[in-house]
Motif scaffolding. Structure first.
Motif, PDB file in Angstrom:
ATOM      1  N   ALA A   1       0.838  -1.208   0.000  1.00 50.95           N
ATOM      2  CA  ALA A   1       0.000   0.000   0.000  1.00 50.95           C
ATOM      3  C   ALA A   1       0.871   1.255   0.000  1.00 50.95           C
ATOM      4  O   ALA A   1       0.623   2.211  -0.744  1.00 50.95           O
ATOM      5  CB  ALA A   1      -0.927   0.002   1.207  1.00 50.95           C
ATOM      6  N   ALA A   2       1.920   1.233   0.826  1.00 53.94           N
ATOM      7  CA  ALA A   2       2.801   2.407   0.911  1.00 53.94           C
ATOM      8  C   ALA A   2       3.521   2.636  -0.413  1.00 53.94           C
ATOM      9  O   ALA A   2       3.589   3.771  -0.908  1.00 53.94           O
ATOM     10  CB  ALA A   2       3.805   2.221   2.046  1.00 53.94           C
TER      11      ALA A   2
ATOM     12  N   GLY B   1      -0.962   2.469   4.073  1.00 53.69           N
ATOM     13  CA  GLY B   1       0.337   1.817   4.226  1.00 53.69           C
ATOM     14  C   GLY B   1       0.997   2.210   5.539  1.00 53.69           C
ATOM     15  O   GLY B   1       1.530   1.352   6.263  1.00 53.69           O
ATOM     16  N   ALA B   2       0.926   3.507   5.858  1.00 58.85           N
ATOM     17  CA  ALA B   2       1.554   3.979   7.092  1.00 58.85           C
ATOM     18  C   ALA B   2       0.863   3.371   8.309  1.00 58.85           C
ATOM     19  O   ALA B   2       1.527   2.958   9.277  1.00 58.85           O
ATOM     20  CB  ALA B   2       1.494   5.505   7.144  1.00 58.85           C
ATOM     21  N   ILE B   3      -0.476   3.289   8.262  1.00 62.52           N
ATOM     22  CA  ILE B   3      -1.218   2.702   9.387  1.00 62.52           C
ATOM     23  C   ILE B   3      -0.840   1.242   9.571  1.00 62.52           C
ATOM     24  O   ILE B   3      -0.564   0.779  10.686  1.00 62.52           O
ATOM     25  CB  ILE B   3      -2.750   2.840   9.146  1.00 62.52           C
ATOM     26  N   GLN B   4      -0.800   0.521   8.456  1.00 59.12           N
ATOM     27  CA  GLN B   4      -0.449  -0.902   8.535  1.00 59.12           C
ATOM     28  C   GLN B   4       0.956  -1.094   9.072  1.00 59.12           C
ATOM     29  O   GLN B   4       1.235  -2.052   9.805  1.00 59.12           O
ATOM     30  CB  GLN B   4      -0.583  -1.545   7.159  1.00 59.12           C
ATOM     31  N   ALA B   5       1.853  -0.179   8.719  1.00 62.54           N
ATOM     32  CA  ALA B   5       3.222  -0.278   9.211  1.00 62.54           C
ATOM     33  C   ALA B   5       3.264  -0.029  10.721  1.00 62.54           C
ATOM     34  O   ALA B   5       3.935  -0.746  11.464  1.00 62.54           O
ATOM     35  CB  ALA B   5       4.108   0.725   8.477  1.00 62.54           C
ATOM     36  N   PHE B   6       2.503   0.957  11.185  1.00 61.30           N
ATOM     37  CA  PHE B   6       2.458   1.255  12.622  1.00 61.30           C
ATOM     38  C   PHE B   6       1.883   0.093  13.406  1.00 61.30           C
ATOM     39  O   PHE B   6       2.320  -0.217  14.503  1.00 61.30           O
ATOM     40  CB  PHE B   6       1.617   2.515  12.881  1.00 61.30           C
TER      41      PHE B   6
ATOM     42  N   ALA C   1       7.410   3.571   5.295  1.00 60.91           N
ATOM     43  CA  ALA C   1       6.003   3.804   4.917  1.00 60.91           C
ATOM     44  C   ALA C   1       5.543   5.209   5.287  1.00 60.91           C
ATOM     45  O   ALA C   1       5.000   5.923   4.435  1.00 60.91           O
ATOM     46  CB  ALA C   1       5.104   2.749   5.547  1.00 60.91           C
ATOM     47  N   PRO C   2       5.801   5.681   6.529  1.00 66.25           N
ATOM     48  CA  PRO C   2       5.428   7.070   6.826  1.00 66.25           C
ATOM     49  C   PRO C   2       6.206   8.067   5.968  1.00 66.25           C
ATOM     50  O   PRO C   2       5.656   9.094   5.545  1.00 66.25           O
ATOM     51  CB  PRO C   2       5.786   7.250   8.304  1.00 66.25           C
TER      52      PRO C   2
ATOM     53  N   VAL D   1       4.589  10.895   3.625  1.00 70.33           N
ATOM     54  CA  VAL D   1       4.913  12.334   3.679  1.00 70.33           C
ATOM     55  C   VAL D   1       5.276  12.834   2.281  1.00 70.33           C
ATOM     56  O   VAL D   1       4.822  13.896   1.836  1.00 70.33           O
ATOM     57  CB  VAL D   1       6.065  12.593   4.675  1.00 70.33           C
ATOM     58  N   LEU D   2       6.086  12.034   1.562  1.00 72.17           N
ATOM     59  CA  LEU D   2       6.467  12.407   0.201  1.00 72.17           C
ATOM     60  C   LEU D   2       5.240  12.525  -0.701  1.00 72.17           C
ATOM     61  O   LEU D   2       5.122  13.460  -1.494  1.00 72.17           O
ATOM     62  CB  LEU D   2       7.424  11.353  -0.376  1.00 72.17           C
TER      63      LEU D   2
END
Lengths: 89, 145
Positions: free
Chosen positions: B10-11, B60-65, B75-76, B80-81
């Motif tokens: 996802a990320a 993606g960021a949520i799943q990584a966290f 992922a975060p 951001v990018l």
């Protein structure tokens, strides 16, 4: 003044019951003379950038607004004030 | 240590969507094909792509966290990018593109308005100088393209 053809302008005048003429600058000749071309203005090519001139009885520009953001136009009150400032004599 | 978390698609996909949407928009502008003019004016496809990119990169960021997917840092960072890229496109589309360059040769206050003759809505030629003796508002508008 607009780059639209005469027929389109006739519709606008009729629809809005305008008491003033709309002039058709389909060849963008006047746009070039007045430096008001917005080349990227429409998908079909150059159109006018919004511009308003108040011209006195001698044909001299006494007030103008060439907005640098086409979403920001002068308010009718500002234009009216500029016309009133010319006097009614 | 647990086994390596599965790749965070996802990320990665979100970033690629966002990048693709932005790059494709400027490619369209550079190509400047008249047939694609409407796509530059109303870049729905690019905006959809960028929106999908934002959504995916947040996911993606949520799943990584949560540790479900890898890339706790990347992922975060990609998110951001992606936000920065879409912010740039949004700024360009909704702020910068409304800006018009200065009209250096436009008649100044105090100057004589250049004369011209054009047809009115009945096809009758009208000359600016025929309004001498009367005050006049001359307005240029963008029209009904």
């Amino acid at each position: 003044m607009v780059v639209d053809p005469v027929e389109q302008n006739a519709k606008v005048v009729q629809k809005l019951h305008l008491s003033f003429p709309i002039l058709a600058d389909t060849e963008r000749r006047v746009l070039d003379v007045y430096d008001l071309r917005d080349d990227a203005g429409s998908p079909d090519g150059a159109i006018a950038r919004p511009a308003t001139f108040v011209i006195d009885r001698e044909g001299i520009v006494r007030w103008r607004n060439l907005t640098d953001n086409y979403r920001l136009r002068p308010s009718p009150d500002d234009v009216l004030a500029a016309v009133v400032a010319l006097g009614t004599r | 240590m647990s086994t390596r978390a599965p790749r965070n698609w996802a990320a990665i996909g979100g970033f690629l969507c966002g990048l693709g949407g932005v790059v494709a928009y400027f490619a369209l502008v550079l190509i400047h094909d008249p047939r694609l003019g409407w796509l530059i004016h109303t870049p729905v496809l690019n905006l959809l792509l960028v929106a999908a990119g934002l959504l995916l990169s947040v996911l993606g960021a949520i799943q990584a966290f949560q540790g479900k997917r890898g890339g706790k840092f990347s992922a975060p960072a990609l998110a951001v990018l992606t936000f920065a890229l879409s912010g740039f496109l949004g700024w360009h589309l909704f702020v910068a593109s409304y800006h018009l360059p200065p009209a250096m040769r436009a008649p100044a206050v105090g100057a004589v308005a250049p004369d011209f003759e054009l047809n009115d809505e009945r096809g009758v030629p009208v000359r600016l100088s025929s309004f001498r003796g009367r005050n006049l508002v001359l307005l240029f508008y963008r029209g009904f393209w």
